[in-house]
Design an enzyme around this catalytic site. Sequence first.
Site, short mmCIF file in Angstrom:
data_model
loop_
_atom_site.label_atom_id
_atom_site.label_comp_id
_atom_site.label_asym_id
_atom_site.label_seq_id
_atom_site.Cartn_x
_atom_site.Cartn_y
_atom_site.Cartn_z
CG HIS A 182 -0.06 0.00 2.55
ND1 HIS A 182 0.54 1.21 3.04
CD2 HIS A 182 0.02 -0.96 3.35
CE1 HIS A 182 0.93 0.84 4.23
NE2 HIS A 182 0.89 -0.31 4.49
CD GLU A 217 2.38 -5.53 8.14
OE1 GLU A 217 2.56 -6.67 7.80
OE2 GLU A 217 2.98 -4.69 7.59
#
Length: 201
Positions: A9, A79
């Site tokens: 990202h 994550e």
Amino acid sequence: MGDLLLIRHGETEWSATGRHTGRTDLPLTPAGEAEARTLAPYFADHSFSFVLTSPLRRARHTAELAGLHGAVSDDDLCEWDYGGYEGLTTAHVQETRPDWSLWRDGVPPHPDGRPGESAEDVGRRADRVLARITPLLAAGEPDGVVVAHAHLLRVLTARYLGLPPADGRLFRLTTGTVGRLSTEHGLPVIAGWNQRPLPRT
């Protein structure tokens, strides 16, 4: 066999300052949005067998801005859960644990009771993702895309290559870049890493 494209990202406030950003659901910064938009040329006029994204908004927004519409959220692409070290930098942790390494030592529990994760924990999630997508790639389908986070993607890359999860430490991955996992003579390889589209002239 199709390739697997990995997208980290775009920049967030915490990634810009090196703070461990696991489950904290931060938005992209304006610079991060610009990074995501520059990825669109990579994907224009291409079809993919699947587009998967972390459920966290920094990954989902990156996919949207990169022109990857219709992405499917996968909880296993979250994550690394940094537990009690969420929001801290490595330098901050090493003030009290000078030899600390995330890859080797893991994290303490979060004050809310979450235990955090070890490299092996993240590796098990990466293995589940690979088990779901490898048959699609092996069937000769078009390439696939995963949009997620630095440490998760580094572990996933290690597992794709048949390495232990902690060997993800070998693959530094910057925001708003593309990696390409492929095969050569039937063996898994990295065909590209930390790539950005060339500017149009």
